[in-house]
Design a protein around this motif. Structure first.
Motif, PDB file in Angstrom:
ATOM      1  N   THR A  21       0.820  -1.250   0.100  1.00 32.57           N
ATOM      2  CA  THR A  21      -0.026  -0.088   0.123  1.00 32.57           C
ATOM      3  C   THR A  21       0.911   1.139   0.121  1.00 32.57           C
ATOM      4  O   THR A  21       0.455   2.236  -0.825  1.00 32.57           O
ATOM      5  CB  THR A  21      -0.995   0.092   1.422  1.00 32.57           C
ATOM      6  OG1 THR A  21      -1.743  -1.281   1.355  1.00 32.57           O
ATOM      7  CG2 THR A  21      -1.872   1.185   1.168  1.00 32.57           C
ATOM      8  N   SER A  36      -5.655   0.729   1.136  1.00 33.08           N
ATOM      9  CA  SER A  36      -6.180   0.567   2.541  1.00 33.08           C
ATOM     10  C   SER A  36      -4.992   0.482   3.693  1.00 33.08           C
ATOM     11  O   SER A  36      -4.326  -0.409   3.913  1.00 33.08           O
ATOM     12  CB  SER A  36      -6.537  -1.175   2.347  1.00 33.08           C
ATOM     13  OG  SER A  36      -7.852  -1.003   1.545  1.00 33.08           O
ATOM     14  N   ARG A  43      -7.297   0.227  10.291  1.00 29.62           N
ATOM     15  CA  ARG A  43      -7.228   0.145   8.771  1.00 29.62           C
ATOM     16  C   ARG A  43      -8.393   1.262   8.347  1.00 29.62           C
ATOM     17  O   ARG A  43      -9.210   1.709   8.909  1.00 29.62           O
ATOM     18  CB  ARG A  43      -7.725  -1.171   8.556  1.00 29.62           C
ATOM     19  CG  ARG A  43      -6.985  -2.203   8.858  1.00 29.62           C
ATOM     20  CD  ARG A  43      -7.801  -3.487   8.637  1.00 29.62           C
ATOM     21  NE  ARG A  43      -6.801  -4.880   9.068  1.00 29.62           N
ATOM     22  CZ  ARG A  43      -6.245  -5.419   8.015  1.00 29.62           C
ATOM     23  NH1 ARG A  43      -6.230  -5.114   6.956  1.00 29.62           N
ATOM     24  NH2 ARG A  43      -5.431  -6.522   8.520  1.00 29.62           N
ATOM     25  N   GLN A  44      -7.686   1.919   7.403  1.00 29.32           N
ATOM     26  CA  GLN A  44      -8.419   3.097   6.715  1.00 29.32           C
ATOM     27  C   GLN A  44      -8.648   2.855   5.170  1.00 29.32           C
ATOM     28  O   GLN A  44      -7.904   1.765   4.591  1.00 29.32           O
ATOM     29  CB  GLN A  44      -7.327   4.292   6.820  1.00 29.32           C
ATOM     30  CG  GLN A  44      -7.008   4.698   8.217  1.00 29.32           C
ATOM     31  CD  GLN A  44      -7.888   5.174   8.972  1.00 29.32           C
ATOM     32  OE1 GLN A  44      -8.744   6.269   8.701  1.00 29.32           O
ATOM     33  NE2 GLN A  44      -7.970   4.778  10.289  1.00 29.32           N
ATOM     34  N   PHE A  45      -9.436   3.651   4.742  1.00 30.30           N
ATOM     35  CA  PHE A  45      -9.601   3.695   3.293  1.00 30.30           C
ATOM     36  C   PHE A  45      -9.145   5.040   2.871  1.00 30.30           C
ATOM     37  O   PHE A  45      -9.210   6.114   3.575  1.00 30.30           O
ATOM     38  CB  PHE A  45     -10.939   3.546   2.795  1.00 30.30           C
ATOM     39  CG  PHE A  45     -11.810   2.316   2.895  1.00 30.30           C
ATOM     40  CD1 PHE A  45     -11.181   1.312   1.970  1.00 30.30           C
ATOM     41  CD2 PHE A  45     -12.922   1.854   3.589  1.00 30.30           C
ATOM     42  CE1 PHE A  45     -11.690  -0.127   2.326  1.00 30.30           C
ATOM     43  CE2 PHE A  45     -13.469   0.794   3.351  1.00 30.30           C
ATOM     44  CZ  PHE A  45     -12.913  -0.426   2.788  1.00 30.30           C
ATOM     45  N   THR A  53      -9.393  10.281   3.338  1.00 29.10           N
ATOM     46  CA  THR A  53      -9.135   9.216   4.250  1.00 29.10           C
ATOM     47  C   THR A  53     -10.266   9.127   5.177  1.00 29.10           C
ATOM     48  O   THR A  53     -10.772   9.983   5.798  1.00 29.10           O
ATOM     49  CB  THR A  53      -7.487   9.241   4.819  1.00 29.10           C
ATOM     50  OG1 THR A  53      -6.964   9.525   3.712  1.00 29.10           O
ATOM     51  CG2 THR A  53      -7.364   8.082   5.621  1.00 29.10           C
ATOM     52  N   MET A  56     -12.039   2.401   8.156  1.00 30.65           N
ATOM     53  CA  MET A  56     -12.520   1.130   7.426  1.00 30.65           C
ATOM     54  C   MET A  56     -12.992   0.069   8.681  1.00 30.65           C
ATOM     55  O   MET A  56     -14.209  -0.298   8.661  1.00 30.65           O
ATOM     56  CB  MET A  56     -11.377   0.260   6.959  1.00 30.65           C
ATOM     57  CG  MET A  56     -11.869  -1.067   6.225  1.00 30.65           C
ATOM     58  SD  MET A  56     -10.525  -2.001   5.600  1.00 30.65           S
ATOM     59  CE  MET A  56      -9.541  -1.065   4.494  1.00 30.65           C
ATOM     60  N   PHE A  70     -15.746  -4.341  10.258  1.00 31.00           N
ATOM     61  CA  PHE A  70     -15.576  -3.421   9.225  1.00 31.00           C
ATOM     62  C   PHE A  70     -16.950  -2.579   9.139  1.00 31.00           C
ATOM     63  O   PHE A  70     -18.182  -3.033   9.203  1.00 31.00           O
ATOM     64  CB  PHE A  70     -15.204  -3.722   8.010  1.00 31.00           C
ATOM     65  CG  PHE A  70     -13.791  -4.491   8.029  1.00 31.00           C
ATOM     66  CD1 PHE A  70     -12.817  -3.657   8.519  1.00 31.00           C
ATOM     67  CD2 PHE A  70     -13.572  -5.945   7.724  1.00 31.00           C
ATOM     68  CE1 PHE A  70     -11.314  -4.355   8.434  1.00 31.00           C
ATOM     69  CE2 PHE A  70     -12.537  -6.437   7.819  1.00 31.00           C
ATOM     70  CZ  PHE A  70     -11.223  -5.706   8.357  1.00 31.00           C
ATOM     71  N   ASP A  94      -7.133  -1.934  -3.520  1.00 27.49           N
ATOM     72  CA  ASP A  94      -6.362  -2.456  -2.582  1.00 27.49           C
ATOM     73  C   ASP A  94      -7.107  -2.829  -1.362  1.00 27.49           C
ATOM     74  O   ASP A  94      -7.429  -1.931  -0.468  1.00 27.49           O
ATOM     75  CB  ASP A  94      -5.337  -1.471  -2.423  1.00 27.49           C
ATOM     76  CG  ASP A  94      -4.392  -1.622  -1.074  1.00 27.49           C
ATOM     77  OD1 ASP A  94      -4.234  -2.778  -0.772  1.00 27.49           O
ATOM     78  OD2 ASP A  94      -4.004  -0.683  -0.541  1.00 27.49           O
TER      79      ASP A  94
END
Length: 152
Positions: A21, A36, A43-45, A53, A56, A70, A94
């Motif tokens: 990533t 991701s 964890r983020q998007f 951002t 997640m 999630f 991703d």
């Protein structure tokens, strides 16, 4: 269902936390799609190309994989973003993981992309589920290039 003849797929594979990533963020940030990243162990998007951002993970999230929970709303937000960029030259996903293999998460979105998207698709996969993902989504119907992260 026949294969989408104009779709070109690259699988970027490697072990968990190998830097896939981070590499994509540094080298593909002008592309459309999502990354991701893990920020402060969560964890983020990260939407591309905007770099917006959002989380997640959600403590009581609707989607579960192992110890992770999630947000279905976060996944829906990413899906809407992908639809807005459906005509871009390159899409980055991703990643596709256990959630998608069992038919949840982005599995429907990926199937739609495989049927209708006509550009270059880069999918991030952990090494241990590559074959399972190829089989689950019949990725071998398409021109497929696999890049092992360590080779970059």
């Amino acid at each position: 269902m026949g294969a989408n003849q104009s779709l070109e797929i690259t699988l970027l594979t490697g072990p968990k936390r190998a830097g896939k990533t981070t590499w994509l963020h540094k080298n593909k940030s002008a592309s459309a799609g999502f990354l991701s990243p893990i920020v402060s162990e969560k964890r983020q998007f990260l939407l591309l190309p905007s770099s917006e951002t959002f989380p997640m993970e959600e403590p009581a999230g609707q989607l579960q994989v192992g110890k992770y929970s999630f947000s279905a709303g976060a996944f829906a937000r990413v899906e809407a973003h992908i639809h807005q960029h459906f005509h871009d030259e390159e899409l980055i996903i991703d990643e596709i993981g256990p959630l998608e293999i069992r038919g949840e998460g982005f599995s429907d979105l990926l199937r739609l992309i495989l049927e209708q998207y006509g550009g270059k698709l880069l999918i991030v996969l952990r090494t241990e589920i590559v074959q399972e993902a190829i089989e689950a989504f019949q990725l071998d119907r398409f021109p497929l290039t696999r890049i092992e992260f360590k080779d970059l």
